[in-house]
Design an enzyme around this catalytic site. Structure first.
Site, PDB file in Angstrom:
ATOM      1  N   CYS A 299       0.832  -1.210   0.000  1.00  0.00           N
ATOM      2  CA  CYS A 299       0.000   0.000   0.000  1.00  0.00           C
ATOM      3  C   CYS A 299       0.864   1.258   0.000  1.00  0.00           C
ATOM      4  CB  CYS A 299      -0.941  -0.004   1.193  1.00  0.00           C
ATOM      5  SG  CYS A 299      -0.125  -0.291   2.780  1.00  0.00           S
ATOM      6  N   HIS A 758      -0.981   0.385   7.576  1.00  0.00           N
ATOM      7  CA  HIS A 758      -1.587   0.538   6.251  1.00  0.00           C
ATOM      8  C   HIS A 758      -1.492   1.998   5.821  1.00  0.00           C
ATOM      9  CE1 HIS A 758      -4.134  -0.394   2.879  1.00  0.00           C
ATOM     10  NE2 HIS A 758      -5.078   0.436   3.276  1.00  0.00           N
TER      11      HIS A 758
END
Length: 798
Positions: A299, A758
């Site tokens: 990510c 994340h």
């Protein structure tokens, strides 16, 4: 009878196959077969037209590029792989179960019908797997055994190319994230689905309900210290005292494992706010709104690349020149930086049609923005090749990846336009000796402004103290309070003078106090600001600051422009500090080559994780005055490009261990020369870095402007040096303009460390904020601008 009728057709196909058998090659150990992604685009077997794998080079090509490869290479035999999506028969049943009992309906779970055949170009004659089996008998009766053996090799080759890569994945749905291994039977299955649609597909839980096997370990959390073990029977995390023994039964050695991810279900308010999980987001589709698949903790890469390709410089370099890039692509495009970056054309309708389309059932039922998404596997492999961190599947720091990618752009744009110039700027540092009031000016190149976070300037100090008190008393109901830091306080901390207590002044020939101020010598077209959330505690343990900063939409940095030497201001003389002396009675030592350093101080610094040469420098330049002074020197020089380089003492032209030109590694010289530099430049770089290749490459790219402006002679010295020095070489090429900016994107991090958690990014498109959360692309309702990590501004015209 059927075989008799089929025999003439087989004979024709057999003749064609015999004509190309000599060009077909069986993969050897180490050969990489690109059967999942086109070398020139993100096409895959699921794309329209499927994927054509060259049966000699093993490169994959989409239907729009296979003819081009045939024309350039002369190869004719290709394995054609197509996968067609087929909806599950029981989709409606599972959907009803989700609505009624919230059992975790998986709308993404799909089955694929796969078709594999050999295609012979240019006429695109097709040979199916059934044809190969029937043709073997025909050829065996009318041809030699050798030809029959070659046909069998061809059939086995097709099977080899069709095999899927190995790796941990759910045994039911092929999911590669949030995986749990049952400790009773070793089944690897995905975890639970969360309320926002992320997580797994509940297959590990369903397996427990079917078998009653209660314990499962989360793959990716296994380390020599333990792992996350969950008991479905107790519905809670548990400790397994015999975990090493249980894992060894399944061939997993805990002592060789590293933790790869954080448990996704350990969410706090930061996760929900940044991902805007509490609101119904409107999905967006179209040019510039294409999502990306997460390749396993990728990510950080997705977020950075989404932002970069909204910058006009990157679009014009790698998108506007698509035809030229494709025509100039080498025989193996997977190893060409320019070709792989071109694939990030996220503006084309072709990308939208292939990867930016929604899962229609998900769209109609839940109105979520999940797309097919592009999977940049080749790109990630190329940019991470040889790097100790980015070549792994571990989570990484988005800021470090941004600088790494900019460095690669710099290396590959030595001629022609350089899009990284959009971020490049000059920083001026002014140091004033407080005893003599004389000044010293230095300039350096930078790409990111690192903004400090003054925690003592929080506006909600009383709330923070109360929350801390309740936590210390063991109050489990105490809410987490986030520090509110004014953006103005961060800017003040950046611009205020820094006090240097152990500054060696060449004017007074002694240590004294000095002040250092930092200003912008130029303002870039696009400004990147990093909030320094990741820091060290008092025990030198890394931690993340949980702060909220009121980052503005517009920014005026005009007052921070450097002014240079002031009228009437005297400069510090260019005199080096005296060397530390060695014992006079040891004739084997030279005071310039072997300074006496406090070994205990050097050892203490090394134990904190700092490089040895940096520790030696810290002790040397602070005159053996103790650990505090050395630590202050390290913290003030961590960003220096030669921070870890060997200590170069006054009177020495290079660091210890430097070898003469004739003893330099020819392999290292050839490697640098192959990157487009001259042998003299390669020699200079290696000599300046003790013949260490990695450091030499970094050195040469940090001195590009100096090298290109010098006429390097055979002796490795510039013409300016040889002739006593003419005008100094010009500085690095930077753009400059007004210091007024507007915010157009920011990247946010969720988690406790850069090594886990994340990343998502928010980008302003046509006055509308858009959230890019891997494959999910939606209109942002409440962009969390106060929780960002990297902020991207563009210049506002006067």
């Amino acid at each position: 009878r059927q075989r008799a009728l089929f025999r003439p057709v087989m004979a024709d196909v057999g003749e064609v196959l015999m004509s190309v058998l000599s060009t077909i090659r069986v993969p050897k150990p180490g050969d990489r077969v690109h059967k999942d992604e086109c070398a020139l685009s993100f096409s895959s077997p699921e794309s329209e037209g499927g994927l054509f794998v060259c049966m000699n080079s093993f490169l994959g090509f989409g239907s729009q590029y296979v003819d081009r490869h045939h024309a350039r290479s002369g190869q004719r035999a290709y394995l054609h792989i197509t996968r067609t999506c087929k909806a599950k028969v029981d989709t409606l049943f599972y959907f009803m179960m989700y609505i009624l009992e919230n059992r975790g309906f998986d709308v993404d779970q799909q089955q694929y019908e796969e078709d594999v055949k050999v295609v012979i170009l240019p006429d695109r004659q097709e040979v199916t797997s059934e044809d190969l089996g029937a043709m073997a008998d025909v050829i065996l009766k009318g041809s030699t055994t050798k030809i029959h053996m070659e046909t069998c090799v061809l059939e086995n080759l097709c099977k080899f190319l069709f095999l899927r890569p190995s790796g941990w994945r759910c045994e039911v749905c092929d999911l590669q994230e949030n995986l749990w291994m049952n400790l009773t039977d070793g089944k690897v299955l995905c975890g639970r689905r969360y309320f926002d649609g992320s997580g797994g597909n509940n297959h590990a839980l369903l397996h427990f309900q079917e078998t009653g096997y209660p314990l499962a370990v989360k793959l990716g959390t296994i380390t020599p210290d333990g792992a996350d073990v969950y008991s479905y029977d107790e519905d809670d995390m548990v400790l397994d005292s015999k975990l090493p023994e249980h894992l060894t039964h399944f061939g997993i050695d805990m002592m060789t494992m590293e933790k790869l991810e954080i448990a996704v279900n350990q969410r706090v308010g930061e996760w929900e706010v940044i991902q805007e999980s509490g609101t119904t987001l409107r999905p967006l589709f179209g040019p510039g709104l294409t999502g990306m698949k997460n390749l396993g903790n990728s990510c950080y890469l997705n977020s950075v690349m989404q932002v970069l390709f909204t910058v006009p410089d990157f679009q014009s370099k790698y998108v506007s020149n698509i035809d030229k890039i494709i025509d100039e692509a080498p025989s193996d495009p997977t190893q060409d930086f320019k070709t792989q970056v071109y694939t990030w054309d996220l503006l084309s309708n072709e990308k939208v049609e292939k990867y930016g389309l929604p899962n229609m059932l998900l769209f109609m039922v839940f109105s979520q923005g999940d797309q097919i998404g592009i999977a940049p596997q080749m790109f990630k492999a190329l940019v991470g090749r040889g790097h100790p961190e980015f070549s792994t599947n571990r989570q990484q720091d988005a800021q470090e990846f941004l600088l790494h990618f900019i460095n690669m752009v710099e290396r590959n744009c030595r001629s022609g336009s350089n899009p990284s110039e959009a971020f490049r700027f000059l920083v001026e540092e002014r140091i004033v000796c407080q005893q003599s009031q004389k000044a010293k000016y230095t300039q350096r190149v930078d790409y990111i402004v690192q903004l400090p976070v003054p925690m003592d300037q929080a506006t909600n100090t009383e709330e923070l103290q109360e929350a801390e008190r309740r936590r210390e008393e063991g109050d489990s109901s105490a809410l987490t309070v986030r520090a509110q830091i004014p953006f103005a306080a961060c800017m003040a901390a950046l611009s205020e003078p820094e006090i240097l207590t152990d500054f060696w002044s060449s004017a007074v020939q002694a240590k004294t106090t000095a002040t250092k101020t930092t200003r912008f010598a130029s303002f870039p077209d696009h400004l990147v600001i990093q909030i320094k959330k990741f820091t060290f505690g008092l025990d030198w343990v890394p931690k993340k600051l949980d702060v909220s900063i009121d980052v503005p939409d517009t920014l005026d940095l005009s007052t921070l422009r450097a002014t240079g030497q002031q009228p009437g201001e005297e400069l510090l003389p260019e005199v080096a500090p005296p060397p530390l002396m060695t014992p006079d009675d040891d004739s084997l030592y030279s005071p310039l080559l072997s300074p006496v350093l406090d070994d205990s101080t050097v050892s203490q610094l090394c134990e904190m994780g700092f490089p040895l040469e940096a520790c030696r420098k810290a002790v040397y330049y602070t005159g053996n005055t103790g650990i505090d002074a050395a630590m202050n020197w390290i913290m003030g020089h961590m960003d220096d490009p030669d921070f870890s380089a060997p200590l170069v003492l006054p009177g020495c032209s290079s660091g210890p261990g430097t070898t003469p030109t004739e003893s330099l590694s020819e392999e290292h010289l050839a490697t640098i020369v192959s990157m487009g530099f001259s042998r003299d430049q390669a020699t200079k770089a290696l000599r300046a870095t003790s013949n260490v290749l990695d450091r030499a490459v970094d050195w040469i790219f940090s001195h590009l402007d100096d090298l290109e402006s010098m006429d390097v002679s055979e002796g490795g010295r510039s013409a300016a040096e040889s002739e006593g020095g003419r005008d100094p070489p010009p500085g690095p090429r930077v753009r400059d303009g007004p210091g007024k900016y507007e915010l157009f994107a920011f990247i946010s991090h969720m988690g406790t460390s850069t090594m886990c958690g994340h990343y998502v990014c928010h980008i302003k498109k046509d006055q509308q904020w858009v959230i890019f959360n891997d494959q999910k692309v939606c209109a942002s309702e409440k962009p969390p601008k106060d929780l960002g990590y990297l902020y991207f501004y563009r210049r506002v015209a006067e």
